[in-house]
Design a protein around this motif. Structure first.
Motif, short mmCIF file in Angstrom:
data_model
loop_
_atom_site.label_atom_id
_atom_site.label_comp_id
_atom_site.label_asym_id
_atom_site.label_seq_id
_atom_site.Cartn_x
_atom_site.Cartn_y
_atom_site.Cartn_z
N GLU A 35 0.83 -1.20 0.00
CA GLU A 35 0.00 0.00 0.00
C GLU A 35 0.87 1.25 0.00
N LEU A 36 1.95 1.25 0.79
CA LEU A 36 2.88 2.37 0.80
C LEU A 36 3.49 2.57 -0.59
N ASN A 37 3.86 1.47 -1.22
CA ASN A 37 4.44 1.51 -2.55
C ASN A 37 3.48 2.14 -3.57
N VAL A 38 2.23 1.73 -3.53
CA VAL A 38 1.24 2.29 -4.47
C VAL A 38 1.07 3.79 -4.22
N LEU A 39 0.95 4.19 -2.97
CA LEU A 39 0.81 5.62 -2.67
C LEU A 39 2.02 6.41 -3.16
N ALA A 40 3.21 5.87 -2.95
CA ALA A 40 4.42 6.56 -3.41
C ALA A 40 4.42 6.71 -4.92
N ASN A 41 3.91 5.71 -5.62
CA ASN A 41 3.87 5.76 -7.09
C ASN A 41 2.77 6.68 -7.62
N ALA A 43 2.06 9.56 -5.89
CA ALA A 43 2.29 10.82 -5.17
C ALA A 43 2.42 12.03 -6.08
N ASP A 44 2.72 11.82 -7.35
CA ASP A 44 2.83 12.96 -8.27
C ASP A 44 1.47 13.53 -8.65
N GLY A 45 0.40 12.87 -8.20
CA GLY A 45 -0.95 13.38 -8.43
C GLY A 45 -1.55 13.00 -9.77
N GLN A 46 -0.82 12.26 -10.60
CA GLN A 46 -1.32 11.88 -11.91
C GLN A 46 -2.13 10.59 -11.82
N PRO A 47 -3.38 10.60 -12.27
CA PRO A 47 -4.18 9.36 -12.28
C PRO A 47 -3.51 8.33 -13.19
N ARG A 48 -3.67 7.06 -12.83
CA ARG A 48 -3.10 5.98 -13.62
C ARG A 48 -4.10 4.83 -13.71
N ALA A 88 -11.64 2.14 -19.80
CA ALA A 88 -10.46 2.12 -18.93
C ALA A 88 -10.78 2.81 -17.61
N VAL A 89 -10.29 2.23 -16.52
CA VAL A 89 -10.51 2.77 -15.19
C VAL A 89 -9.22 3.43 -14.72
N GLU A 90 -9.35 4.64 -14.20
CA GLU A 90 -8.20 5.33 -13.64
C GLU A 90 -8.31 5.38 -12.12
N ILE A 91 -7.16 5.30 -11.50
CA ILE A 91 -7.06 5.38 -10.05
C ILE A 91 -6.34 6.68 -9.72
N SER A 92 -6.87 7.42 -8.77
CA SER A 92 -6.22 8.67 -8.34
C SER A 92 -6.31 8.78 -6.83
N ALA A 101 0.22 10.08 0.89
CA ALA A 101 1.29 9.87 -0.10
C ALA A 101 2.44 10.84 0.13
N GLU A 102 2.13 12.06 0.51
CA GLU A 102 3.18 13.04 0.79
C GLU A 102 4.02 12.57 1.98
N ARG A 103 3.37 12.06 3.02
CA ARG A 103 4.11 11.52 4.18
C ARG A 103 4.95 10.33 3.79
N VAL A 104 4.41 9.46 2.96
CA VAL A 104 5.14 8.27 2.52
C VAL A 104 6.39 8.68 1.76
N VAL A 105 6.25 9.60 0.83
CA VAL A 105 7.40 10.04 0.03
C VAL A 105 8.45 10.70 0.92
N LYS A 106 8.02 11.53 1.86
CA LYS A 106 8.97 12.15 2.79
C LYS A 106 9.72 11.10 3.60
N ALA A 107 9.01 10.08 4.05
CA ALA A 107 9.66 9.01 4.81
C ALA A 107 10.63 8.23 3.93
N PHE A 108 10.23 7.92 2.69
CA PHE A 108 11.12 7.23 1.77
C PHE A 108 12.39 8.04 1.56
N LYS A 109 12.23 9.34 1.31
CA LYS A 109 13.39 10.21 1.07
C LYS A 109 14.29 10.28 2.30
#
Length: 137
Positions: A35-41, A43-48, A88-92, A101-109
């Motif tokens: 779940e942390l990995n998905v949020l980090a991916n 985190a740029d705010g772009q739906p995928r 197609a379904v997008e996830i955001s 996600a911001e917290r996750v990325v800060k922790a990763f960094k």
């Protein structure tokens, strides 16, 4: 001194230690490593799309479905039809998801900076190339 230990064994150990540190630092989020990995991916705010997230996160489709469902249930993700292609379904990220996600990325960094701070930049770049090659295997 060079080690003859297999690179993949070292990678697995490093991953295990890193996940333990992150689990401790982000314990209050109550999220799994996937779940942390998905949020980090995201985190740029772009739906995928689900398949784009799977490729970026390196998660098998069967695993990813459960991970996304849990994050949707927690209100961290939203699902919608892709503009221009309703099949197609997008996830955001939701607003709460963006905060997490911001917290996750800060922790990763922070973990990366602590672990790799003493390593020369050229070696870190080389390690990124090696890890990218392994991810493509």
């Amino acid at each position: 001194m060079e080690s003859d230990e297999l690179l993949l064994v070292l990678l697995q150990r490093a991953t295990h230690v890193t996940l333990q540190v992150l689990a401790t630092e982000l314990a209050d989020l109550r999220l799994s490593a996937s779940e942390l990995n998905v949020l980090a991916n995201l985190a740029d705010g772009q739906p995928r799309t689900v398949s784009e997230i799977g490729v970026a996160a390196g998660v098998r489709p069967t695993t990813l479905t459960g991970v996304l469902d849990r994050l949707l249930d927690k209100g961290l993700l939203a699902r919608a039809a892709r503009a221009g292609d309703r099949r197609a379904v997008e996830i955001s990220l939701t607003a709460d998801g963006a905060k997490a996600a911001e917290r996750v990325v800060k922790a990763f960094k922070a973990v990366e900076a602590r672990a790799l701070g003493p390593v020369p930049v050229s070696q870190v770049k080389q390690a990124r190339r090696v890890l990218s090659a392994l991810a493509e295997a």
